[in-house]
Design a protein around this motif. Structure first.
Motif, PDB file in Angstrom:
ATOM      1  N   LEU A  87       0.821  -1.213   0.000  1.00  0.00           N
ATOM      2  CA  LEU A  87       0.000   0.000   0.000  1.00  0.00           C
ATOM      3  C   LEU A  87       0.856   1.264   0.000  1.00  0.00           C
ATOM      4  N   ASP A  88       0.464   2.196  -0.853  1.00  0.00           N
ATOM      5  CA  ASP A  88       1.143   3.490  -0.918  1.00  0.00           C
ATOM      6  C   ASP A  88       0.293   4.482  -0.120  1.00  0.00           C
ATOM      7  N   LEU A  89       0.715   4.765   1.095  1.00  0.00           N
ATOM      8  CA  LEU A  89      -0.132   5.559   1.977  1.00  0.00           C
ATOM      9  C   LEU A  89       0.530   6.863   2.415  1.00  0.00           C
ATOM     10  N   HIS A  90      -0.303   7.865   2.648  1.00  0.00           N
ATOM     11  CA  HIS A  90       0.180   9.181   3.055  1.00  0.00           C
ATOM     12  C   HIS A  90      -0.574   9.673   4.269  1.00  0.00           C
ATOM     13  N   VAL A  91       0.013  10.628   4.938  1.00  0.00           N
ATOM     14  CA  VAL A  91      -0.693  11.281   6.031  1.00  0.00           C
ATOM     15  C   VAL A  91      -1.947  11.949   5.456  1.00  0.00           C
ATOM     16  N   GLY A  92      -3.087  11.745   6.099  1.00  0.00           N
ATOM     17  CA  GLY A  92      -4.332  12.328   5.609  1.00  0.00           C
ATOM     18  C   GLY A  92      -5.199  11.338   4.848  1.00  0.00           C
ATOM     19  N   ASP A  93      -4.664  10.145   4.566  1.00  0.00           N
ATOM     20  CA  ASP A  93      -5.467   9.136   3.858  1.00  0.00           C
ATOM     21  C   ASP A  93      -6.481   8.497   4.792  1.00  0.00           C
ATOM     22  N   ARG A  94      -7.574   8.060   4.200  1.00  0.00           N
ATOM     23  CA  ARG A  94      -8.517   7.244   4.958  1.00  0.00           C
ATOM     24  C   ARG A  94      -8.236   5.788   4.644  1.00  0.00           C
ATOM     25  N   VAL A  95      -8.289   4.949   5.663  1.00  0.00           N
ATOM     26  CA  VAL A  95      -7.933   3.541   5.484  1.00  0.00           C
ATOM     27  C   VAL A  95      -8.946   2.649   6.187  1.00  0.00           C
ATOM     28  N   LYS A  96      -8.886   1.374   5.838  1.00  0.00           N
ATOM     29  CA  LYS A  96      -9.671   0.368   6.549  1.00  0.00           C
ATOM     30  C   LYS A  96      -8.688  -0.367   7.445  1.00  0.00           C
TER      31      LYS A  96
END
Ligand code: ADP
Ligand code: ZN
Length: 731
Positions: free
Chosen positions: A26-35
């Motif tokens: 997963l390519d994730l950033h601060v501010g993303d919504r996740v499960k």
């Protein structure tokens, strides 16, 4: 890598940040919504930080999925999150929920993808036509339409049949692709009125954009051209590649108002207000986030518009009480705006004809600049205000709601073919007690605010100190037996007027007649189009509308808000009278305002009559200072609500003891602390108790934090506790 996540569950025991492992995939950033897995379920959450390692001792779980193909929460908003949760004592997730459209949670609203058809690349219209049989009428029709540009498949299908479109696609003559279809709120088109700014207006723009202060109060009478100044500033800001936020009170977000923005800036404007469908709201929000729109126009919540590089934030009618949110999560719009201004190095403008005392005080202390506009743009005079003494009416034998003078003026207005607006001043469901003969209003001996009648126990009570008073059977000043609890409905006024003027057409506007979506605008535009002679209404008719044929404004029971049990009463009344007067005689017709009151000599009315805001301000601020009310103090209410009265009482007592002992350590920070039943002691079957304190402005944030700590430490089983600062409504 480790993500710090706030899960989307709003209870106090889950209100912290949890660590999760970010999987390689997963390519994730601060501010993303996740499960994320949480307990035995999966839940949604927000990433608020990403770090290398964790000090978490038990085994961590992995993030399961990313929820959106964009990052919904900007870095700026993460900073704001920490600040708001700390200073306003809000749950983290409740703050985060302010930043995104509600329906995005749980995936209840998505972008809509639809098929969009264009001529295939490299294929010209002539070429495509030459490849069709002469009898392929529908396919020819499609091509001819596409020769003017692309079109949605649904539209073409409706007109020419879907088989025509698919046949063309099979032949490779047209291209079909999935595109996002935006749900655009309908905004009536309005031609842009090109105006040349007056020298005064241009000077205001210069001061806002290039003056000494980054925050300015734009203090200008109604019709002085403030909106044109806003438009010009926003124009400058977006030419410089930045973005803008324009806030107006919900009730002023009329099609006219939005039409002006759309006319000037077209698709660069996104509107956010409560009248939108969930889909529209989401799409407008996303246009801002993606940078397709760069101007957010909306009510209070638009201050959280997801835009970067904000160049200007404008709060029009800054004194309006709708800018303070009354429900959880509670926040003050101008405080959020100030944070965003500072973060972005932007400009902030507070506009009003009747600034709040708070704002004007800050301005006079040099904390912000003041730009004054003294004249109406087209030279129309301010309307003439006449004050009618309702006590004299009674003495002259008129016991009705409408004075002889007002009835006469309505008659004259009808005859001349102009329109009247009759405004019934009525707030809340509490009522004060007034002598019908001398106008004496029952007040608290200690607090100098009017007492409120409590039907339940037939007592008069002070909403500030809680002291009860017996209902007098005659006026303590003049001995009159007819004391009354003020309250009349719009319906009754309409009836009386209709009986008096049988041929006049009347419309009524209040909560009952505006329940249906759109009915508010319908009533107003009907009135504007001249479909009625007289508009009778409450609060709702006050704001920001331009009715060129209105030459008479009647204000009934102007004291109703004056003696409302609230320290803002005088301020509210002044604002109301001024705003309401602004409705009369805007165009080339001079207007009159007839103001009915039981206290004709009250200072508010003489200042309002002379349109003397400064005089009013000096008098009122002085009263606040001597009586220890805001802005010289802060009123803090801790409200305890529970189905069990015992529980509410017990919790209130426990917290009160702790507040009292804190007060002993820091006496200089408190003016008063009291504990009592709430003015309305039961709502929706729940008992309400409260601790009311007035804080001096010394170390106020520290004292507030201490109060929050006391509240947060308490076991709150079977009860809810709310902390309110300078509450607008003290029920
Ligand atoms: P406010 O926001 O202060 O009530 P507006 O900006 O709405 O005032 O201006 C009132 C009216 O005057 C509007 O119809 C507006 O189009 C017009 N107006 C404003 N500035 C100018 C100008 N410089 N020249 C001509 N008309 C103007
Ligand atoms: Zn009396």
């Amino acid at each position: 890598m480790i993500a710090r996540v706030i899960v989307d569950i709003s209870t106090s025991d889950v209100d912290k940040v949890f660590d999760y492992i970010i999987p390689e995939s997963l390519d994730l950033h601060v501010g993303d919504r996740v499960k994320v897995p949480f307990g035995r379920q999966k839940t949604e959450g927000f990433i608020v930080d990403i770090k290398e390692s964790t000090d978490c001792s038990h085994p961590m779980k992995e993030i399961s999925a990313k929820l959106d193909d964009f990052t919904p929460v900007l870095p700026e908003m993460i900073d704001l999150l920490w600040k708001m949760s700390r200073e306003n004592n809000l749950r983290l997730v409740d703050v985060l929920r302010l930043f995104i459209p509600a329906m995005m949670r749980g995936g209840r609203v998505r972008e809509v993808k639809r098929q969009f058809v264009t001529l295939a690349e490299g294929v010209s219209y002539e070429e495509a036509i030459s490849k069709l049989k002469a009898n392929a009428v529908n396919q020819r029709g499609v091509l001819s339409r596409l020769s003017e540009g692309g079109e949605w498949a649904a539209v073409l299908g409706e007109e020419f049949g879907f088989s025509a479109v698919s046949a063309l696609a099979e032949k490779g003559l047209v291209k079909v692709e999935e595109l996002t279809k935006r749900r655009r709120p309908h905004v009536g088109a309005m031609p842009d009125k090109v105006v040349t700014l007056s020298d005064e207006q241009q000077a205001a723009v210069d001061e806002i954009m290039r003056g000494k202060k980054d925050t300015n109060l734009l203090f200008g009478v109604t019709g002085s051209g403030k909106t044109e100044i806003y438009l010009a500033c926003i124009g400058e800001v977006i030419s410089a590649g930045k973005t803008a936020i324009m806030l107006v009170p919900e009730i002023s977000l009329t099609p006219q108002m939005m039409g002006r923005f759309r006319a000037r800036f077209g698709d660069k404007v996104a509107v956010l207000h409560s009248g939108l469908s969930d889909g529209e709201r989401y799409d407008e929000w996303l246009r801002l986030l993606r940078g397709d729109a760069v101007i957010a126009v909306g009510a209070r919540s638009a201050v959280f518009a997801p835009i970067k590089n904000v160049g200007i934030i404008i709060i029009d009618e800054e004194h309006d009480s709708s800018y303070v949110s009354e429900n959880n999560p509670r926040y003050v719009t101008s405080e959020v705006a100030e944070f965003r201004r500072a973060y972005n190095g932007a400009k902030l403008v507070l506009g009003s004809a009747t600034p709040s005392l708070d704002t004007f005080k800050s301005a006079s202390e040099g904390k912000m600049g003041v730009i004054t506009l003294k004249h109406r743009i087209n030279g129309t005079k301010m309307p003439k205000i006449e004050i009618v003494d309702m006590c004299a009416e009674i003495r002259n034998g008129n016991n009705g709601i409408l004075s002889a003078r007002l009835l006469e003026a309505i008659g004259v207005t009808l005859e001349s073919g102009n329109q009247s607006m009759i405004f019934l001043n009525r707030r809340g469901f509490a009522s004060f007690m007034i002598c019908r003969k001398c106008g004496k209003v029952m007040k608290c001996d200690d607090c100098d605010v009017s007492l409120t009648w409590h039907k339940q126990d037939n007592l008069l009570k002070c909403h500030y100190c809680g002291r009860p008073y017996i209902v007098p059977d005659r006026c303590p000043d003049c001995g009159e037996k007819e004391m009354r609890f003020g309250r009349v409905g719009t319906e009754r006024i309409v009836e009386e007027l209709q009986a008096r003027f049988p041929s006049a057409v009347l419309i009524r506007m209040d909560k009952d007649t505006t329940r249906k979506k759109g009915s508010y605008d319908e009533i107003l535009s009907a009135f504007r189009m001249g479909e009625a002679d007289i508009l009778v209404g409450t609060q709702m008719i006050v704001k920001g509308h331009d009715f060129p044929n209105v030459t008479l404004v009647g204000i009934l029971d102007a004291d109703m808000s004056l003696y409302y049990e609230d320290y803002h009463s005088a301020e509210r009344t002044y604002q109301l009278v001024t705003q309401m007067s602004g409705r009369a005689g805007r165009a080339d017709k001079e207007g009159i305002v007839i103001l009915q009151t039981y206290s004709p000599r009250h200072y508010i009315f003489s200042f309002a009559k002379e349109n003397d805001y400064l005089g009013f301000y000096r008098k009122e601020i002085n009263i606040r200072e001597v009586t220890n009310f805001p802005p010289f103090t802060k009123i803090v209410r801790v409200l305890v609500v529970s189905e069990s009265e015992e529980r509410a009482l017990e919790l209130t007592k426990s917290m009160l003891a702790k507040v009292r002992s804190y007060q002993k350590e820091h006496p200089e920070r408190f003016v008063s602390v009291t504990g009592m039943k709430s003015p309305v002691k039961r709502i929706e079957n729940k008992y309400r108790y409260q601790i009311l304190m007035r804080l001096t402005r010394k170390e106020e944030q520290e004292t507030l934090t201490a109060v929050y700590d006391i509240v947060n430490a308490e076991e709150k089983k079977n009860a809810s506790v709310f902390v309110e600062i300078n509450p607008q409504n003290m029920n």
